[in-house]
Enzyme design. Sequence first.
Site, PDB file in Angstrom:
ATOM      1  N   MET A 255     -23.973  -5.690 -12.742  1.00  0.00           N
ATOM      2  CA  MET A 255     -24.351  -7.103 -12.905  1.00  0.00           C
ATOM      3  C   MET A 255     -23.080  -7.952 -12.900  1.00  0.00           C
ATOM      4  O   MET A 255     -22.067  -7.568 -13.489  1.00  0.00           O
ATOM      5  CB  MET A 255     -25.084  -7.298 -14.235  1.00  0.00           C
TER       6      MET A 255
ATOM      7  N   SER B  35     -31.284   5.183 -16.602  1.00  0.00           N
ATOM      8  CA  SER B  35     -30.368   4.053 -16.444  1.00  0.00           C
ATOM      9  C   SER B  35     -29.357   4.054 -17.575  1.00  0.00           C
ATOM     10  O   SER B  35     -29.713   3.931 -18.750  1.00  0.00           O
ATOM     11  CB  SER B  35     -31.145   2.741 -16.449  1.00  0.00           C
TER      12      SER B  35
ATOM     13  N   GLY C 165     -31.515  -8.022 -15.507  1.00  0.00           N
ATOM     14  CA  GLY C 165     -30.468  -8.568 -16.371  1.00  0.00           C
ATOM     15  C   GLY C 165     -30.305  -7.833 -17.685  1.00  0.00           C
ATOM     16  O   GLY C 165     -29.202  -7.740 -18.203  1.00  0.00           O
TER      17      GLY C 165
ATOM     18  N   GLY D 137     -34.744  -2.946 -22.004  1.00  0.00           N
ATOM     19  CA  GLY D 137     -35.638  -3.106 -23.143  1.00  0.00           C
ATOM     20  C   GLY D 137     -36.680  -4.201 -23.025  1.00  0.00           C
ATOM     21  O   GLY D 137     -37.296  -4.578 -24.019  1.00  0.00           O
TER      22      GLY D 137
ATOM     23  N   MET E 268     -38.765  -4.457  -8.794  1.00  0.00           N
ATOM     24  CA  MET E 268     -38.419  -4.715 -10.198  1.00  0.00           C
ATOM     25  C   MET E 268     -39.692  -4.996 -10.991  1.00  0.00           C
ATOM     26  O   MET E 268     -40.507  -5.834 -10.594  1.00  0.00           O
ATOM     27  CB  MET E 268     -37.473  -5.920 -10.304  1.00  0.00           C
TER      28      MET E 268
ATOM     29  N   MET F  63     -26.912  -5.947  -8.821  1.00  0.00           N
ATOM     30  CA  MET F  63     -27.495  -7.247  -9.167  1.00  0.00           C
ATOM     31  C   MET F  63     -26.358  -8.272  -9.092  1.00  0.00           C
ATOM     32  O   MET F  63     -25.901  -8.825 -10.099  1.00  0.00           O
ATOM     33  CB  MET F  63     -28.109  -7.181 -10.568  1.00  0.00           C
TER      34      MET F  63
ATOM     35  N   ASP G 286     -26.456   0.298 -13.233  1.00  0.00           N
ATOM     36  CA  ASP G 286     -26.746  -1.124 -13.088  1.00  0.00           C
ATOM     37  C   ASP G 286     -25.461  -1.934 -13.045  1.00  0.00           C
ATOM     38  O   ASP G 286     -24.682  -1.926 -13.994  1.00  0.00           O
ATOM     39  CB  ASP G 286     -27.607  -1.600 -14.259  1.00  0.00           C
TER      40      ASP G 286
ATOM     41  N   HIS H  96     -29.151   6.186 -12.517  1.00  0.00           N
ATOM     42  CA  HIS H  96     -29.240   4.777 -12.124  1.00  0.00           C
ATOM     43  C   HIS H  96     -28.115   3.995 -12.802  1.00  0.00           C
ATOM     44  O   HIS H  96     -27.981   4.025 -14.029  1.00  0.00           O
ATOM     45  CB  HIS H  96     -30.600   4.233 -12.545  1.00  0.00           C
TER      46      HIS H  96
ATOM     47  N   HIS I  63     -27.476   0.077  -8.470  1.00  0.00           N
ATOM     48  CA  HIS I  63     -28.316  -1.119  -8.357  1.00  0.00           C
ATOM     49  C   HIS I  63     -27.427  -2.349  -8.501  1.00  0.00           C
ATOM     50  O   HIS I  63     -26.963  -2.660  -9.599  1.00  0.00           O
ATOM     51  CB  HIS I  63     -29.390  -1.051  -9.465  1.00  0.00           C
TER      52      HIS I  63
ATOM     53  N   ASP J 201     -38.313  -0.356 -11.776  1.00  0.00           N
ATOM     54  CA  ASP J 201     -37.211  -0.517 -12.724  1.00  0.00           C
ATOM     55  C   ASP J 201     -37.579  -1.620 -13.711  1.00  0.00           C
ATOM     56  O   ASP J 201     -37.710  -2.782 -13.318  1.00  0.00           O
ATOM     57  CB  ASP J 201     -35.950  -0.874 -11.929  1.00  0.00           C
TER      58      ASP J 201
HETATM   59  C1  DX5 Z   1     -32.472  -4.276 -15.754  1.00  0.00           C
HETATM   60  C2  DX5 Z   1     -31.928  -3.042 -15.111  1.00  0.00           C
HETATM   61  C3  DX5 Z   1     -32.614  -1.805 -15.512  1.00  0.00           C
HETATM   62  C4  DX5 Z   1     -32.609  -1.508 -17.003  1.00  0.00           C
HETATM   63  C5  DX5 Z   1     -33.993  -1.033 -17.318  1.00  0.00           C
HETATM   64  O1  DX5 Z   1     -32.094  -5.398 -15.056  1.00  0.00           O
HETATM   65  O2  DX5 Z   1     -31.990  -3.123 -13.696  1.00  0.00           O
HETATM   66  O3  DX5 Z   1     -32.199  -0.669 -14.769  1.00  0.00           O
HETATM   67  O4  DX5 Z   1     -31.696  -0.534 -17.394  1.00  0.00           O
HETATM   68  O5  DX5 Z   1     -34.098  -0.900 -18.676  1.00  0.00           O
HETATM   69  P1  DX5 Z   1     -35.449  -0.482 -19.403  1.00  0.00           P
HETATM   70  O6  DX5 Z   1     -35.866   0.842 -18.838  1.00  0.00           O
HETATM   71  O7  DX5 Z   1     -35.075  -0.434 -20.840  1.00  0.00           O
HETATM   72  O8  DX5 Z   1     -36.461  -1.567 -19.092  1.00  0.00           O
HETATM   73 ZN    ZN Z   2     -31.606  -1.275 -12.498  1.00  0.00          ZN
END
Ligand code: DX5
Ligand code: ZN
Length: 233
Positions: free
Chosen positions: A45, A17, A149, A152, A144, A76, A43, A41, A74, A182
């Site tokens: 948002m 990601s 959002g 980490g 999920m 969101m 993301d 991947h 992805h 994810d």
């Molecule tokens: C969070 C994202 C993830 C994020 C995962 O909402 O959809 O794709 O990058 O991050 P890690 O792998 O650090 O949990």
């Molecule tokens: Zn994601």
Amino acid sequence: MSAPRPPSPPRRRVAPSILSADFTNLGAAVAGVTPGTDWLHIDVMDGHFVPNLTVGPPVVASLRAHSDLFFDTHLMITDPARYLGPFRDAGADGCTVHVEVGETDALLAQMRDLGLRSGLAANPDTPFEALEPFLDRVDLVLCMTVFPGFGGQSFIADVLPKIAQVRAAADAAGLALDIEVDGGIDERTVVEVVRAGANVFVAGSAVFDRDDPLAAVGGILAAAEGVRAGAST
Ligand code: DX5
Ligand code: ZN
């Protein structure tokens, strides 16, 4: 008539990601992990469906010019219908929408019409029953394992039974579904999600926050491949 045979287990892969990558050096970050995988991947948002903002079609288009990876996008966002076309035109290969935004039938039809591989995501507290009616119409289900959002966050193990429910339902129906996870995925938690039935592992911080992101991708995949399919212990 006998029940359909479970399909061959789909291939296990890591989808790094970019959320955790250095955005001033995104091309190099993607190139760095490319030898270790075939998916990326991305993301997206909107500051509305989730309390954060990231990237839109222009960034996907910029990356597309530098990468042949499968772009696993992805979304969101609360209004995916408005943006599926622009993301496809920018170079997305697959888009995943959240079941919580509603209008799922129409969104899946729109993705199919656009030639996008289709994914359906569920937040950690959204039950299997919300996904179940759509399993025969999607290529990928994203469970999920954190609330979306932010990168980490810590892995939520309560999601494991839902992953197992999705895999069992897919097997019973003879569907070779990709089940993606994810959030909080690393060399340790990937073992748990493989045992539950997942086969696509998104990892942000466990890849890009490491000194050697390519080695981190290899480490997560090796841990996943060390698990016997469907093993519960
Ligand atoms: C969070 C994202 C993830 C994020 C995962 O909402 O959809 O794709 O990058 O991050 P890690 O792998 O650090 O949990
Ligand atoms: Zn994601």
